[in-house]
Write a protein that holds these residues in place. Structure first.
Motif, PDB file in Angstrom:
ATOM      1  N   THR A  43      32.788  66.630 -38.089  1.00 12.83           N
ATOM      2  CA  THR A  43      32.473  66.055 -36.537  1.00 12.83           C
ATOM      3  C   THR A  43      31.184  66.744 -36.280  1.00 12.83           C
ATOM      4  O   THR A  43      30.151  66.307 -35.739  1.00 12.83           O
ATOM      5  CB  THR A  43      33.646  66.018 -35.997  1.00 12.83           C
ATOM      6  OG1 THR A  43      34.743  65.233 -36.235  1.00 12.83           O
ATOM      7  CG2 THR A  43      33.363  65.380 -34.353  1.00 12.83           C
ATOM      8  N   ASN A  75      32.950  57.166 -29.731  1.00 10.09           N
ATOM      9  CA  ASN A  75      34.435  56.926 -29.778  1.00 10.09           C
ATOM     10  C   ASN A  75      34.594  55.633 -29.868  1.00 10.09           C
ATOM     11  O   ASN A  75      35.792  55.026 -30.383  1.00 10.09           O
ATOM     12  CB  ASN A  75      35.053  57.688 -28.552  1.00 10.09           C
ATOM     13  CG  ASN A  75      35.385  59.130 -28.582  1.00 10.09           C
ATOM     14  OD1 ASN A  75      35.619  59.528 -29.649  1.00 10.09           O
ATOM     15  ND2 ASN A  75      35.005  59.790 -27.312  1.00 10.09           N
ATOM     16  N   HIS A  80      34.495  55.615 -38.698  1.00  9.40           N
ATOM     17  CA  HIS A  80      35.049  56.839 -39.177  1.00  9.40           C
ATOM     18  C   HIS A  80      35.621  56.599 -40.421  1.00  9.40           C
ATOM     19  O   HIS A  80      36.722  55.922 -40.520  1.00  9.40           O
ATOM     20  CB  HIS A  80      35.450  57.820 -38.327  1.00  9.40           C
ATOM     21  CG  HIS A  80      34.968  58.047 -36.974  1.00  9.40           C
ATOM     22  ND1 HIS A  80      34.303  59.091 -36.611  1.00  9.40           N
ATOM     23  CD2 HIS A  80      34.621  56.983 -35.809  1.00  9.40           C
ATOM     24  CE1 HIS A  80      33.670  58.883 -35.641  1.00  9.40           C
ATOM     25  NE2 HIS A  80      34.107  57.837 -35.125  1.00  9.40           N
TER      26      HIS A  80
END
Length: 110
Positions: A43, A75, A80
């Protein structure tokens, strides 16, 4: 000797004092075990390559605005791989739904 990173780039007096003030412990990998914090490290790498290295910040306020926008995008829109190719928001919603369904099943069974 196995090289390891114990968050040295984040190690400084101000951060140490803030962590101490708010009674927050650092989360660091164990020596010779770089994988227990792999998602966090990945990240940080993404944050650096997609955000920090692509921008020129003219002021602290400019950084705050751009970071807010980036985190929102990260977000709510960026998928991901570690989350099954969902956004973090989608992943959390699915996890909460599964938990809710499980709790309903447990509570409704005789």
């Amino acid at each position: 000797m196995v090289p390891h990173d114990h968050g040295i780039e984040f190690k400084n007096k101000i951060i140490d004092e803030l962590l101490l003030t708010f009674e927050i412990g650092r989360s660091l990998s164990k020596k010779a075990c770089p994988y227990d914090n792999a998602v966090a490290e990945a990240t940080y790498k993404v944050l650096k390559t997609e955000f920090v290295n692509q921008m020129d910040f003219h002021s602290l306020r400019h950084l705050e605005i751009e970071l807010y926008d980036y985190v929102n995008w990260f977000n709510k829109h960026r998928i991901h791989g570690t989350l099954g190719y969902l956004t973090p928001v989608q992943y959390r919603q699915e996890a909460l739904k599964k938990l809710s369904d499980l709790l309903l099943t447990i509570h409704s069974s005789p």
